[in-house]
Enzyme design. Sequence first.
Site, short mmCIF file in Angstrom:
data_model
loop_
_atom_site.label_atom_id
_atom_site.label_comp_id
_atom_site.label_asym_id
_atom_site.label_seq_id
_atom_site.Cartn_x
_atom_site.Cartn_y
_atom_site.Cartn_z
N HIS A 17 0.84 -1.21 0.00
CA HIS A 17 0.00 0.00 0.00
C HIS A 17 0.87 1.25 0.00
O HIS A 17 0.62 2.20 -0.73
CB HIS A 17 -0.87 0.06 1.26
CG HIS A 17 -1.94 -0.98 1.36
ND1 HIS A 17 -2.17 -1.70 2.50
CD2 HIS A 17 -2.86 -1.40 0.46
CE1 HIS A 17 -3.18 -2.53 2.31
NE2 HIS A 17 -3.63 -2.37 1.08
N LYS A 41 -18.35 -5.10 7.48
CA LYS A 41 -17.08 -5.84 7.51
C LYS A 41 -16.58 -5.81 8.95
O LYS A 41 -16.77 -4.83 9.65
CB LYS A 41 -16.04 -5.13 6.62
CG LYS A 41 -15.98 -5.67 5.21
CD LYS A 41 -14.71 -5.16 4.52
CE LYS A 41 -14.55 -5.71 3.13
NZ LYS A 41 -13.36 -5.18 2.45
N ARG A 90 -1.91 -6.21 -8.23
CA ARG A 90 -0.81 -7.11 -7.87
C ARG A 90 -0.63 -8.24 -8.88
O ARG A 90 0.48 -8.61 -9.22
CB ARG A 90 -1.07 -7.73 -6.49
CG ARG A 90 -0.86 -6.79 -5.35
CD ARG A 90 -1.35 -7.37 -4.07
NE ARG A 90 -2.78 -7.69 -4.18
CZ ARG A 90 -3.57 -7.98 -3.17
NH1 ARG A 90 -3.08 -8.05 -1.96
NH2 ARG A 90 -4.84 -8.22 -3.35
N SER A 128 -3.14 -7.48 3.24
CA SER A 128 -3.49 -7.27 4.64
C SER A 128 -3.99 -8.57 5.26
O SER A 128 -3.72 -8.85 6.44
CB SER A 128 -4.59 -6.21 4.77
OG SER A 128 -4.13 -4.98 4.27
O1 PNS Z 1 -8.99 -2.63 0.26
P1 PNS Z 1 -10.25 -3.12 -0.36
O2 PNS Z 1 -11.11 -3.78 0.71
O3 PNS Z 1 -10.03 -3.98 -1.56
O4 PNS Z 1 -11.05 -1.82 -0.87
C1 PNS Z 1 -12.33 -1.93 -1.45
C2 PNS Z 1 -12.99 -0.54 -1.63
C3 PNS Z 1 -12.98 0.22 -0.34
C4 PNS Z 1 -12.22 0.25 -2.67
C5 PNS Z 1 -14.45 -0.77 -2.14
O5 PNS Z 1 -15.06 -1.75 -1.35
C6 PNS Z 1 -15.31 0.50 -2.11
O6 PNS Z 1 -15.05 1.43 -2.83
N1 PNS Z 1 -16.31 0.52 -1.21
C7 PNS Z 1 -17.20 1.63 -1.05
C8 PNS Z 1 -18.62 1.28 -1.50
C9 PNS Z 1 -18.81 1.54 -2.96
O7 PNS Z 1 -18.59 2.62 -3.47
N2 PNS Z 1 -19.24 0.50 -3.69
C10 PNS Z 1 -19.50 0.62 -5.13
C11 PNS Z 1 -18.28 0.36 -5.96
S1 PNS Z 1 -17.99 -1.39 -6.03
#
Ligand code: PNS
Length: 159
Positions: A17, A41, A90, A128
């Site tokens: 990150h 979560k 990745r 993570s």
């Molecule tokens: O580190 P992660 O868990 O892969 O990140 C995921 C994240 C936070 C980028 C994604 O879950 C997100 O943007 N969540 C906010 C809700 C949202 O906007 N959902 C619609 C797009 S899929």
Amino acid sequence: MKIGVYPGSFDPVTLGHLDIITRGAKIVDKLIVGVLNNNSKTPMFTVEQRIEMLEKVTAHLPNVEIAPFAGLLVDFMKKNNATLVIRGLRAVSDFEYELQLAQTNKSLDKDIETIFLVTNVKYSFVSSTLVKEISHYKGDISQFVPPEVLEYIEKIKIE
Ligand code: PNS
């Protein structure tokens, strides 16, 4: 002024990150690291702890800000006048999910673009989830997280 958002769970922030944050900060005028605060979560670290760790490891990057967000990423972007989403890739296995995320965000807000930074090969397997598992079994996570995070995790374990 070009404002970008690097969204994620950062539970906890890894060296992978930090590499994306460092490189992303060179692409935009201001980079906001958006820390997902999602009640559905169950993270290992609270949003406050995740923010504290991110603040420590990015203290030397003047155009990086850390902020929590809940709800839709596109709404958080709009509120912060940000138009660029930065995500790390990745491996091919990340691609399908990332493509879906980027396309969903684009259809929710046509003004938002997503760019992917290819993860440094050194960190291509770091996640993570893996860090949490190793830490849970008291393994050595020092090669996966910044030293400040290691120190922080050790400290909160003691308290
Ligand atoms: O580190 P992660 O868990 O892969 O990140 C995921 C994240 C936070 C980028 C994604 O879950 C997100 O943007 N969540 C906010 C809700 C949202 O906007 N959902 C619609 C797009 S899929």
